[in-house]
Design an enzyme around this catalytic site. Structure first.
Site, mmCIF file in Angstrom:
data_model
loop_
_atom_site.group_PDB
_atom_site.id
_atom_site.type_symbol
_atom_site.label_atom_id
_atom_site.label_comp_id
_atom_site.label_asym_id
_atom_site.label_seq_id
_atom_site.Cartn_x
_atom_site.Cartn_y
_atom_site.Cartn_z
ATOM 1 C CE LYS A 16 -2.098 -1.242 3.836
ATOM 2 N NZ LYS A 16 -1.447 -2.535 4.134
ATOM 3 N NE ARG A 90 -4.813 -1.325 10.002
ATOM 4 C CZ ARG A 90 -3.721 -0.816 9.419
ATOM 5 N NH1 ARG A 90 -3.669 0.447 9.101
ATOM 6 N NH2 ARG A 90 -2.691 -1.582 9.182
ATOM 7 N NE ARG A 129 7.629 -2.364 6.041
ATOM 8 C CZ ARG A 129 6.321 -2.365 6.246
ATOM 9 N NH1 ARG A 129 5.511 -1.837 5.355
ATOM 10 N NH2 ARG A 129 5.828 -2.918 7.331
ATOM 11 N NE ARG A 161 6.002 -0.189 10.083
ATOM 12 C CZ ARG A 161 4.886 -0.308 9.374
ATOM 13 N NH1 ARG A 161 4.768 0.324 8.239
ATOM 14 N NH2 ARG A 161 3.888 -1.048 9.813
ATOM 15 N NE ARG A 172 2.004 -4.785 11.156
ATOM 16 C CZ ARG A 172 3.056 -4.531 10.369
ATOM 17 N NH1 ARG A 172 4.269 -4.898 10.743
ATOM 18 N NH2 ARG A 172 2.896 -3.925 9.233
HETATM 19 P P1 AP5 Z 1 4.783 -1.664 1.812
HETATM 20 O O1 AP5 Z 1 4.407 -0.825 0.652
HETATM 21 O O2 AP5 Z 1 5.603 -1.057 2.879
HETATM 22 O O3 AP5 Z 1 3.490 -2.383 2.444
HETATM 23 P P2 AP5 Z 1 2.206 -1.805 3.166
HETATM 24 O O4 AP5 Z 1 1.022 -2.483 2.551
HETATM 25 O O5 AP5 Z 1 2.208 -0.309 3.165
HETATM 26 O O6 AP5 Z 1 2.432 -2.416 4.601
HETATM 27 P P3 AP5 Z 1 2.379 -1.803 6.067
HETATM 28 O O7 AP5 Z 1 3.096 -2.802 6.918
HETATM 29 O O8 AP5 Z 1 2.860 -0.402 6.120
HETATM 30 O O9 AP5 Z 1 0.860 -1.851 6.314
HETATM 31 P P4 AP5 Z 1 0.142 -1.915 7.668
HETATM 32 O O10 AP5 Z 1 -1.237 -1.720 7.158
HETATM 33 O O11 AP5 Z 1 0.368 -3.084 8.528
HETATM 34 O O12 AP5 Z 1 0.854 -0.756 8.549
HETATM 35 P P5 AP5 Z 1 0.403 0.681 9.030
HETATM 36 O O13 AP5 Z 1 1.621 1.522 9.070
HETATM 37 O O14 AP5 Z 1 -0.797 1.195 8.270
HETATM 38 O O15 AP5 Z 1 5.515 -2.971 1.236
HETATM 39 C C1 AP5 Z 1 6.074 -3.956 2.084
HETATM 40 C C2 AP5 Z 1 7.429 -4.439 1.535
HETATM 41 O O16 AP5 Z 1 7.225 -5.150 0.316
HETATM 42 C C3 AP5 Z 1 8.375 -3.285 1.190
HETATM 43 O O17 AP5 Z 1 9.688 -3.651 1.565
HETATM 44 C C4 AP5 Z 1 8.249 -3.111 -0.323
HETATM 45 O O18 AP5 Z 1 9.441 -2.630 -0.921
HETATM 46 C C5 AP5 Z 1 7.930 -4.525 -0.769
HETATM 47 N N1 AP5 Z 1 7.001 -4.540 -1.888
HETATM 48 C C6 AP5 Z 1 5.949 -3.684 -2.117
HETATM 49 N N2 AP5 Z 1 5.308 -4.005 -3.244
HETATM 50 C C7 AP5 Z 1 5.935 -5.123 -3.746
HETATM 51 C C8 AP5 Z 1 5.717 -5.949 -4.898
HETATM 52 N N3 AP5 Z 1 4.721 -5.698 -5.763
HETATM 53 N N4 AP5 Z 1 6.560 -7.017 -5.066
HETATM 54 C C9 AP5 Z 1 7.558 -7.253 -4.202
HETATM 55 N N5 AP5 Z 1 7.828 -6.510 -3.106
HETATM 56 C C10 AP5 Z 1 7.022 -5.454 -2.883
HETATM 57 O O19 AP5 Z 1 -0.104 0.399 10.529
HETATM 58 C C11 AP5 Z 1 0.775 0.089 11.588
HETATM 59 C C12 AP5 Z 1 -0.012 -0.039 12.889
HETATM 60 O O20 AP5 Z 1 -0.671 1.202 13.214
HETATM 61 C C13 AP5 Z 1 -1.145 -1.061 12.884
HETATM 62 O O21 AP5 Z 1 -0.673 -2.360 13.145
HETATM 63 C C14 AP5 Z 1 -2.067 -0.500 13.988
HETATM 64 O O22 AP5 Z 1 -1.573 -0.814 15.280
HETATM 65 C C15 AP5 Z 1 -1.959 0.987 13.807
HETATM 66 N N6 AP5 Z 1 -3.002 1.534 12.916
HETATM 67 C C16 AP5 Z 1 -2.799 2.045 11.669
HETATM 68 N N7 AP5 Z 1 -3.963 2.436 11.126
HETATM 69 C C17 AP5 Z 1 -4.925 2.169 12.039
HETATM 70 C C18 AP5 Z 1 -6.346 2.340 12.049
HETATM 71 N N8 AP5 Z 1 -7.005 2.867 11.007
HETATM 72 N N9 AP5 Z 1 -7.031 1.936 13.149
HETATM 73 C C19 AP5 Z 1 -6.382 1.409 14.201
HETATM 74 N N10 AP5 Z 1 -5.050 1.225 14.251
HETATM 75 C C20 AP5 Z 1 -4.328 1.598 13.183
#
Ligand code: AP5
Length: 222
Positions: A16, A90, A129, A161, A172
């Site tokens: 994402k 979410r 990552r 991270r 997660r």
């Molecule tokens: P990347 O693009 O970093 O993946 P992502 O989908 O953004 O993953 P996140 O881990 O950031 O998502 P998340 O939803 O768990 O975390 P968030 O920060 O929102 O890609 C991943 C890796 O793969 C990278 O190394 C990239 O280079 C590689 N890659 C990408 N595309 C590729 C491809 N096509 N092929 C191969 N490799 C590829 O949330 C963190 C925490 O915050 C949550 O756990 C929760 O505690 C809290 N939180 C956040 N939002 C909320 C909410 N709305 N409500 C409650 N709690 C929340």
């Protein structure tokens, strides 16, 4: 120009953030990432950051009442002409809160973009990552920086991270399947869901999303 109000959906590690960086540049949209905002609060040790920290470190969702206000306020200030949301909504309650807030201003969501990737692939992706100071995302194998461990843009060191440890990643994923995956059906029923095969390369996924958004924007104008 028709407004694009978009959300990115998908499990942790689906790509994402990777796609958001590209789409933000293509469509000149304000990019609002809940995880980045929460990590920033944590780093600055604000009251919200302290409350969110334990949930995040355990791979759980931060309670709705803390997150909803933070995001709606941000949309209000920055998202007047469209937005790209990553990590929100979410839960069904968050999705309802977003729909109500938009409807109150005579607006609506344009699409929910689901990036679909099987669980086995996600753990490998997340453990490789690396992130830059400006939020740019790399992968040690799939999307490496030009020089190992260093950001292409400003040469600063890349970091890993806190919640990317394998046991937190598994938690997660569980949280995603329990609490966020129901949104796939929620948006499908509202005819807003667009699904992309996230196992393709970052550039292929990007091309596919960009083509879909260009069509959606044309349809919005008709
Ligand atoms: P990347 O693009 O970093 O993946 P992502 O989908 O953004 O993953 P996140 O881990 O950031 O998502 P998340 O939803 O768990 O975390 P968030 O920060 O929102 O890609 C991943 C890796 O793969 C990278 O190394 C990239 O280079 C590689 N890659 C990408 N595309 C590729 C491809 N096509 N092929 C191969 N490799 C590829 O949330 C963190 C925490 O915050 C949550 O756990 C929760 O505690 C809290 N939180 C956040 N939002 C909320 C909410 N709305 N409500 C409650 N709690 C929340």
């Amino acid at each position: 120009m028709a407004e694009l109000n978009l959300i990115l959906l998908g499990p942790p590690g689906a790509g994402k953030g990777t796609q958001a960086m590209r789409l933000r540049d293509d469509f000149d949209l304000p990019y609002i990432a809940t995880g980045d905002l929460l990590r920033d609060h944590k780093k600055r040790d604000t009251e919200l950051g302290r409350q969110a920290a334990n949930y995040m470190d355990e791979g759980k969702l931060v309670p709705d009442e803390l997150v909803i206000e933070m995001i709606l306020d941000k949309i209000e200030r920055e998202g007047d002409d469209g937005f790209l949301l990553d990590g929100f909504p979410r839960t069904i309650d968050q999705a309802d809160a977003l729909a109500d807030a938009l409807a109150a201003r005579g607006r609506r969501l344009t699409a929910a973009l689901l990036i679909d990737v099987p669980d086995e692939e996600l753990v490998h992706r997340i453990s490789g990552r690396r992130i830059s100071r400006t939020g740019r995302t790399y992968h040690v194998d799939y999307d490496p920086p030009r020089r190992e461990g260093v950001d292409d843009e400003d040469g600063s060191p890349l970091i890993q991270r806190d919640d990317d440890k394998p046991e937190t990643v598994r938690k997660r994923l569980e949280t995603y399947h329990d609490q966020t995956e129901p949104l796939v059906e929620y948006y499908d029923e509202r005819n807003l869901l667009r699904t992309f095969d996230g196992t393709k390369s970052p550039n292929e996924v990007h091309d596919h999303i960009r083509a879909t958004l260009a069509t959606l924007r044309l349809e919005e104008r008709l």
